[in-house]
Motif scaffolding. Sequence first.
Motif, PDB file in Angstrom:
ATOM      1  N   THR A  80      -0.344 -12.377   0.904  1.00 27.08           N
ATOM      2  CA  THR A  80      -1.754 -12.451   0.547  1.00 27.08           C
ATOM      3  C   THR A  80      -1.989 -11.640  -0.723  1.00 27.08           C
ATOM      4  N   VAL A  81      -3.185 -11.759  -1.270  1.00 31.12           N
ATOM      5  CA  VAL A  81      -3.523 -11.019  -2.490  1.00 31.12           C
ATOM      6  C   VAL A  81      -3.408  -9.521  -2.246  1.00 31.12           C
ATOM      7  N   ARG A  82      -3.951  -9.044  -1.122  1.00 32.62           N
ATOM      8  CA  ARG A  82      -3.903  -7.610  -0.821  1.00 32.62           C
ATOM      9  C   ARG A  82      -2.467  -7.125  -0.635  1.00 32.62           C
ATOM     10  N   GLU A  83      -1.670  -7.888   0.125  1.00 30.08           N
ATOM     11  CA  GLU A  83      -0.280  -7.474   0.371  1.00 30.08           C
ATOM     12  C   GLU A  83       0.527  -7.448  -0.926  1.00 30.08           C
ATOM     13  N   GLU A  84       0.290  -8.419  -1.813  1.00 30.06           N
ATOM     14  CA  GLU A  84       1.012  -8.444  -3.077  1.00 30.06           C
ATOM     15  C   GLU A  84       0.625  -7.249  -3.942  1.00 30.06           C
ATOM     16  N   ALA A  85      -0.668  -6.931  -3.976  1.00 27.52           N
ATOM     17  CA  ALA A  85      -1.121  -5.782  -4.768  1.00 27.52           C
ATOM     18  C   ALA A  85      -0.593  -4.470  -4.192  1.00 27.52           C
ATOM     19  N   ARG A  86      -0.430  -4.413  -2.875  1.00 27.03           N
ATOM     20  CA  ARG A  86       0.081  -3.178  -2.242  1.00 27.03           C
ATOM     21  C   ARG A  86       1.501  -2.842  -2.681  1.00 27.03           C
ATOM     22  N   LYS A  87       2.234  -3.840  -3.168  1.00 26.16           N
ATOM     23  CA  LYS A  87       3.602  -3.583  -3.613  1.00 26.16           C
ATOM     24  C   LYS A  87       3.636  -2.569  -4.756  1.00 26.16           C
ATOM     25  N   ALA A  88       2.500  -2.399  -5.439  1.00 21.16           N
ATOM     26  CA  ALA A  88       2.430  -1.399  -6.505  1.00 21.16           C
ATOM     27  C   ALA A  88       2.603   0.011  -5.959  1.00 21.16           C
ATOM     28  N   PHE A  89       2.308   0.180  -4.669  1.00 21.57           N
ATOM     29  CA  PHE A  89       2.367   1.510  -4.061  1.00 21.57           C
ATOM     30  C   PHE A  89       3.603   1.683  -3.188  1.00 21.57           C
ATOM     31  N   ALA A  90       4.642   0.906  -3.456  1.00 22.83           N
ATOM     32  CA  ALA A  90       5.855   0.988  -2.631  1.00 22.83           C
ATOM     33  C   ALA A  90       6.410   2.406  -2.618  1.00 22.83           C
ATOM     34  N   GLY A  91       6.436   3.060  -3.778  1.00 21.17           N
ATOM     35  CA  GLY A  91       6.940   4.430  -3.839  1.00 21.17           C
ATOM     36  C   GLY A  91       6.064   5.385  -3.060  1.00 21.17           C
ATOM     37  N   ASN A  92       4.746   5.214  -3.132  1.00 25.90           N
ATOM     38  CA  ASN A  92       3.826   6.072  -2.381  1.00 25.90           C
ATOM     39  C   ASN A  92       4.014   5.906  -0.877  1.00 25.90           C
ATOM     40  N   LEU A  93       4.218   4.651  -0.459  1.00 30.33           N
ATOM     41  CA  LEU A  93       4.375   4.398   0.971  1.00 30.33           C
ATOM     42  C   LEU A  93       5.662   5.022   1.506  1.00 30.33           C
ATOM     43  N   LYS A  94       6.728   4.969   0.709  1.00 33.96           N
ATOM     44  CA  LYS A  94       7.972   5.623   1.137  1.00 33.96           C
ATOM     45  C   LYS A  94       7.799   7.126   1.226  1.00 33.96           C
ATOM     46  N   LEU A  95       7.059   7.688   0.261  1.00 35.67           N
ATOM     47  CA  LEU A  95       6.792   9.122   0.291  1.00 35.67           C
ATOM     48  C   LEU A  95       5.980   9.486   1.526  1.00 35.67           C
ATOM     49  N   LYS A  96       5.002   8.639   1.884  1.00 33.66           N
ATOM     50  CA  LYS A  96       4.196   8.887   3.079  1.00 33.66           C
ATOM     51  C   LYS A  96       5.071   8.848   4.326  1.00 33.66           C
ATOM     52  N   GLU A  97       6.032   7.941   4.384  1.00 31.66           N
ATOM     53  CA  GLU A  97       6.934   7.884   5.535  1.00 31.66           C
ATOM     54  C   GLU A  97       7.756   9.170   5.638  1.00 31.66           C
ATOM     55  N   ARG A  98       8.221   9.692   4.492  1.00 33.20           N
ATOM     56  CA  ARG A  98       8.984  10.946   4.511  1.00 33.20           C
ATOM     57  C   ARG A  98       8.107  12.108   4.983  1.00 33.20           C
ATOM     58  N   LEU A  99       6.856  12.130   4.524  1.00 32.72           N
ATOM     59  CA  LEU A  99       5.943  13.193   4.957  1.00 32.72           C
ATOM     60  C   LEU A  99       5.690  13.117   6.463  1.00 32.72           C
ATOM     61  N   ASP A 100       5.504  11.899   6.980  1.00 38.42           N
ATOM     62  CA  ASP A 100       5.284  11.735   8.429  1.00 38.42           C
ATOM     63  C   ASP A 100       6.494  12.218   9.221  1.00 38.42           C
ATOM     64  N   GLU A 101       7.690  11.920   8.698  1.00 41.21           N
ATOM     65  CA  GLU A 101       8.907  12.361   9.377  1.00 41.21           C
ATOM     66  C   GLU A 101       9.016  13.880   9.367  1.00 41.21           C
ATOM     67  N   MET A 102       8.685  14.515   8.228  1.00 40.64           N
ATOM     68  CA  MET A 102       8.736  15.979   8.161  1.00 40.64           C
ATOM     69  C   MET A 102       7.696  16.613   9.087  1.00 40.64           C
ATOM     70  N   GLU A 103       6.512  15.991   9.191  1.00 35.60           N
ATOM     71  CA  GLU A 103       5.486  16.486  10.110  1.00 35.60           C
ATOM     72  C   GLU A 103       5.985  16.430  11.556  1.00 35.60           C
ATOM     73  N   ARG A 104       6.648  15.312  11.873  1.00 36.04           N
ATOM     74  CA  ARG A 104       7.181  15.179  13.241  1.00 36.04           C
ATOM     75  C   ARG A 104       8.200  16.266  13.527  1.00 36.04           C
ATOM     76  N   GLN A 105       9.097  16.538  12.555  1.00 35.83           N
ATOM     77  CA  GLN A 105      10.110  17.577  12.743  1.00 35.83           C
ATOM     78  C   GLN A 105       9.474  18.952  12.906  1.00 35.83           C
ATOM     79  N   MET A 106       8.456  19.260  12.106  1.00 34.31           N
ATOM     80  CA  MET A 106       7.812  20.578  12.207  1.00 34.31           C
ATOM     81  C   MET A 106       7.095  20.744  13.542  1.00 34.31           C
ATOM     82  N   THR A 107       6.596  19.621  14.093  1.00 33.64           N
ATOM     83  CA  THR A 107       5.911  19.688  15.390  1.00 33.64           C
ATOM     84  C   THR A 107       6.904  19.912  16.522  1.00 33.64           C
ATOM     85  N   GLU A 108       8.071  19.279  16.447  1.00 34.35           N
ATOM     86  CA  GLU A 108       9.041  19.342  17.544  1.00 34.35           C
ATOM     87  C   GLU A 108       9.901  20.605  17.505  1.00 34.35           C
ATOM     88  N   ARG A 109      10.147  21.142  16.322  1.00 32.25           N
ATOM     89  CA  ARG A 109      11.040  22.308  16.209  1.00 32.25           C
ATOM     90  C   ARG A 109      10.316  23.590  16.604  1.00 32.25           C
TER      91      ARG A 109
END
Length: 647
Positions: A80-109
């Motif tokens: 879709t138009v929105r999904e295609e435009a979101r590809k511009a933020f592929a790097g941001n989305l990967k960074l957000k996934e890394r941040l979520d993973e680090m948050e999970r680790q800080m919560t569990e440790r």
Amino acid sequence: MISIEALKVEFGVKPLFHDASFVINDRDRIALVGKNGAGKSTLLKILCGLQKPTSGHVSIPNDTTIGYLPQVMVLQDDTTVREEARKAFAGNLKLKERLDEMERQMTERTDYESEAYNALVARYTQEHDRYLMMGAGNYEAELERTLIGLGFLRTDFDRPTSEFSGGWRMRIELAKILLQRPDVLLLDEPTNHLDIESIQWLEQFLAASSSAVVLVSHDRAFINNVTRRTIEITCGQIVDYKVKYDEYVVLRAERREQQLRAYENQQREIADMKDFIERFRYKATKAVQVQSRIKQLAKIVPIEIDEVDRSAMRLKFPPCLRSGDFPIICDDVRKDYGSHMIFDHVTFTIRRGEKVAFVGKNGEGKSTLVKCIMGEIPFTGNLKIGHNVQIGYFAQNQAQLLDESKTVYDTIDDVAKGDVRLRINDILGAFMFGGENSEKKVKVLSGGERSRLAIIRLLLEPVNLLILDEPTNHLDMPSKDVLKEAVKAFDGTAIIVSHDREFLDGLVDKVYEFGGGRVREHLGGIYDFLRSRQIDSLHQLDMSSPVKEEPKVPVEAPQPSAAKQNYAEHREQQKRLRKLEKEVKASEAKIESMEQRLAQLDETLCTPEGASDMTLVTEYTSTKKALDEEIARWEQLSEQLDSCSNP
């Protein structure tokens, strides 16, 4: 930022350009200009790494990001138009996934005192700060603003990209590039598929952007508004002018005069040497001088001059019979495609000799109304073509109607009459068909070349009503100047569908705006219209307020005097309505802005820190009071508008 040194590109015996050296600095705004085929698009491809030069070097720092918009690209059809435009933020989305993973680790440790845990916290803090600096937390809002700025409606966001034309899909690609916020933007004809409102939005976006910009465009107004430096590719060399395009045109004319003088002096010097050599070649007493002249002649580097500028050439439409006083009269015209209404209640009169523009966002019905005038499609309502009207029509698909078996020269020779036949080669040269190009068969021409050829044919036909639908899309600036001067000198009536402000400026004296299923008349030139639209609505593209229906004015034209009276009354009524509509829409924009600010303040005041901030409390009170006053004013204006619309 980017350094280009001794660049050379060869595709044949003669280099496209050579010894090209210049630097692109931070926040540079560069217009890349030159005649068609000079190598502008090739240079952009080299800068973004898609093509290698024959020799030379391009130095780009490792951390520099580049966004490149070519004239033609392969587009995806599976999103879709929105999904295609979101590809511009592929790097941001990967960074957000890394941040979520680090948050999970800080919560569990639980090893809070360990060096590994402290390192994790430090890494999270650093990455989170970077994420916020990139504005990634608000990317959806930025995505929507950009798509709306480029002409999309909110209802388009979830439609498949395959439902859109190539021009609209190019807009999606442009949106993706702008959303990536690269350090350097390379834009090759970005305005080709944009309407006036989208071009204005892009100008404002680029003005506020921190990116360096290098662009190729034939839209003179766009170049002047965006760029501050002009790099020209001419005679295989790069000439860097540290000025805007309009100033460059003046400096280039001065430089060309100097070139001509130097060229003429050199030719005289060469002629004198050759004459001396021929006269004394066989005289023994002059052998030394002859050999000296031969060596000097061999060392001379010929001075190249720019191709002759034909933009000053004047073309005139051949004389035609005089039309009636009112070539076009529309009365309550409506067009539907199935259940979709394109426009309704279209009522206006075009007088003989007027030159008018049809403008508006793509898809609002400009070309559709032209087809109604031409009788190509059915419609409801009354549309009268005046007495003795002979129409010359340039459609966007006009090039497909040319005879493919003929040459370029023969295509024009078929319609040229009288003295014009002696100037066919000059006319073809003005539209980039000079030299051997005039002998090409139509079947081997590109779409753009065919469009230019169709325009030349139209210029030579006797008509008194001229209809041009996007005539400048494939013309360079000199060719557009030739066409513009021909239309200005045309003593008939002209309707021009175009998004090219520079072309329309000084050419039209009335603008018809298409939008929201209505056609509105604006008296004055294109820049008068643009100024009124900017004042009218700051966020017009994403405002959802209903469009007021304009009253229908019956058009009767059995007698010229009655038609003139109706026309004058209609014009005065439209002026009163437009003034009230502007005030109502401006009031609605203020109300929307204040309501948004109150919502922000309300959210902030609900926090402990905000509740104790007396500055915010004072602002909330004053904004609420101003909102109540503006709502009362809006109600009063709306009543006046209703009264004026229904007298």
